[in-house]
Scaffold this active site. Sequence first.
Site, PDB file in Angstrom:
ATOM      1  N   VAL A  59     -29.489  13.190 -23.236  1.00 47.70           N
ATOM      2  CA  VAL A  59     -28.783  12.032 -22.684  1.00 47.70           C
ATOM      3  C   VAL A  59     -29.731  10.881 -22.372  1.00 47.70           C
ATOM      4  O   VAL A  59     -29.276   9.794 -22.021  1.00 47.70           O
ATOM      5  CB  VAL A  59     -27.992  12.403 -21.412  1.00 47.70           C
ATOM      6  CG1 VAL A  59     -26.913  13.401 -21.726  1.00 47.70           C
ATOM      7  CG2 VAL A  59     -28.921  12.945 -20.319  1.00 47.70           C
ATOM      8  N   MET A  60     -31.031  11.096 -22.478  1.00 46.78           N
ATOM      9  CA  MET A  60     -31.981  10.025 -22.198  1.00 46.78           C
ATOM     10  C   MET A  60     -32.392   9.332 -23.501  1.00 46.78           C
ATOM     11  O   MET A  60     -32.716   9.987 -24.501  1.00 46.78           O
ATOM     12  CB  MET A  60     -33.216  10.591 -21.495  1.00 46.78           C
ATOM     13  CG  MET A  60     -32.894  11.219 -20.145  1.00 46.78           C
ATOM     14  SD  MET A  60     -32.073  10.065 -19.018  1.00 46.78           S
ATOM     15  CE  MET A  60     -31.632  11.156 -17.663  1.00 46.78           C
ATOM     16  N   SER A 117     -23.594  13.524 -17.735  1.00 46.39           N
ATOM     17  CA  SER A 117     -24.475  13.543 -16.567  1.00 46.39           C
ATOM     18  C   SER A 117     -25.888  13.229 -17.016  1.00 46.39           C
ATOM     19  O   SER A 117     -26.116  12.820 -18.161  1.00 46.39           O
ATOM     20  CB  SER A 117     -24.419  14.922 -15.909  1.00 46.39           C
ATOM     21  OG  SER A 117     -24.938  15.903 -16.794  1.00 46.39           O
ATOM     22  N   LYS A 118     -26.827  13.417 -16.132  1.00 47.95           N
ATOM     23  CA  LYS A 118     -28.222  13.165 -16.481  1.00 47.95           C
ATOM     24  C   LYS A 118     -28.879  14.403 -17.099  1.00 47.95           C
ATOM     25  O   LYS A 118     -30.069  14.386 -17.376  1.00 47.95           O
ATOM     26  CB  LYS A 118     -28.998  12.710 -15.244  1.00 47.95           C
ATOM     27  CG  LYS A 118     -28.553  11.324 -14.756  1.00 47.95           C
ATOM     28  CD  LYS A 118     -29.399  10.825 -13.618  1.00 47.95           C
ATOM     29  CE  LYS A 118     -28.973   9.422 -13.201  1.00 47.95           C
ATOM     30  NZ  LYS A 118     -29.771   8.884 -12.098  1.00 47.95           N
ATOM     31  N   ARG A 119     -28.102  15.434 -17.299  1.00 47.48           N
ATOM     32  CA  ARG A 119     -28.618  16.638 -17.961  1.00 47.48           C
ATOM     33  C   ARG A 119     -28.170  16.639 -19.410  1.00 47.48           C
ATOM     34  O   ARG A 119     -27.197  15.982 -19.784  1.00 47.48           O
ATOM     35  CB  ARG A 119     -28.092  17.889 -17.254  1.00 47.48           C
ATOM     36  CG  ARG A 119     -28.568  17.990 -15.804  1.00 47.48           C
ATOM     37  CD  ARG A 119     -28.029  19.236 -15.157  1.00 47.48           C
ATOM     38  NE  ARG A 119     -28.473  19.359 -13.776  1.00 47.48           N
ATOM     39  CZ  ARG A 119     -28.116  20.354 -12.958  1.00 47.48           C
ATOM     40  NH1 ARG A 119     -27.307  21.312 -13.402  1.00 47.48           N
ATOM     41  NH2 ARG A 119     -28.566  20.403 -11.725  1.00 47.48           N
TER      42      ARG A 119
END
Length: 503
Positions: A269-270, A255-257
Amino acid sequence: MTTPARTRFAPSPTGYLHIGGARTALFAWLYARHTGGQFILRIEDTDRKRYVPDALEKIIEGLRWLGLDWDEGPDVGGPHGPYIQSARLSMYQEAADWLVEHGYAYRCYCTSEELAEMRAEQQAKKQKIGYDRRCRWLTPEERAAKEAEGRSWVIRLAVPLKGSVSFEDIIRGIVTFDNKELQDAVLLKADGYPTYHLAVVVDDHDMAITHVIRGEEWISSAPLHVHLYRAFGWDLPAFAHTPSILKPSGKGKISKRDLKTPDGTTIPVMLHQYPELGYLPEAMFNFLSGIGWSLDDHTEIYDRDTAIKHFDLKDINPAPARFPAEKLDWMNGVYIRMLSVDELHRRLIPYLSRDLDIPQEELARDERLKVLIPAIQERLKRLTDATPLVDYLFTDDVDLGDPMSLVPRKTTPEQTVEILEAIIDVLEDVSDWEEETLERTLRALAEARGLKAGQVFSPIRQALTGKKVTPPLFPILVALGKDISLKRLRKALELLKGTIMVL
């Protein structure tokens, strides 16, 4: 020969670049370079409500850090610009009007309240939720009446009601959808901005994109895009929908977390977070390219030229692939060990400067660090691991904590005092302050006194660094130099003597 491909990566600045998106960009870049084609960067910024001001800057920084370059894009120009969608609004409006005029789309005048009421009714009747096409069948008179009311409108695609639509996916083969399962998707919003469906088709055609490489979450949108290509009479590009990346546990998509590994470690994750954590771009390139694609069945480490030579979209595994976090740290360590001492020194400077609050210029001039780099290089998995291995070089006063920490196992405090005094005596006489000389001198001391090497080395290590675990002792002595080493040993001796007197 493979025909040169024109691929693109088209991020939206509604957030930062996710590692899944970074891998998609990498695959598109690799295929363009493999075929001798072009890689285009396009910014899809039509979602103004979720626009994040610094996202675009971080996206571009992240792509460049990863080593990706583009032949056309907002910052380099090119013959198919503009490469930012908000600068192409007139093109989308013209395309949408053409679709309405030729019967492939229609204006929808439904208000948000009417749409909400429609969905509530469908839910109550346990019907499929979706737009019921009520504005598709309006007569010219009814349309004129709604416009006379001053109603705003959107433009929707008039999806064929019968039959099916198919396209070939390079990774997945033939994919088919029944038209009855498709929605009359909005193409142009009331504010004049296009939705993804219209903008991506117009842009990919205008920019002569031959291969649309994107995540598998867009498979369900592809039939709408095929209908649009056919409505316009344009040739379809080749499609390749890349597999999802799963969490390190293998359960569920990332996910984006931040992610949790099975042992509880947190990983981001970024993409822009990875340089901050001490990862090398060449390691991340190698790592990401290996999630869903492999060079062969045994090679883990390869450079970008090798990846370019062998990469092919048809070799991507369509199955979702786990994010192997443990492999990333291992691989990063491998790449760190491949660096020369001078190159590792250069790359460590920004991290040490940040962690120790010392100007980069000052650190770059300090030769002590270079002395220790060969001794710590084997221990590093990330560049940030270096700080606790060298921080004692850059302080005037080492905190020993409890002076009793100087006492080795199976040695009394009184014996340790004698050992430290002997160490200081022999080191004062060393004129050739080099590793070999220091090791020979201290091992001879241990042998002469009937001591194990650890009983001599341990109190020196603790006195010089304040740590039980460090790089090898002798490079530390050389890096600190004779004067500082003896100064710290004398201080440790006095502290231990004082503690013994109190006891």
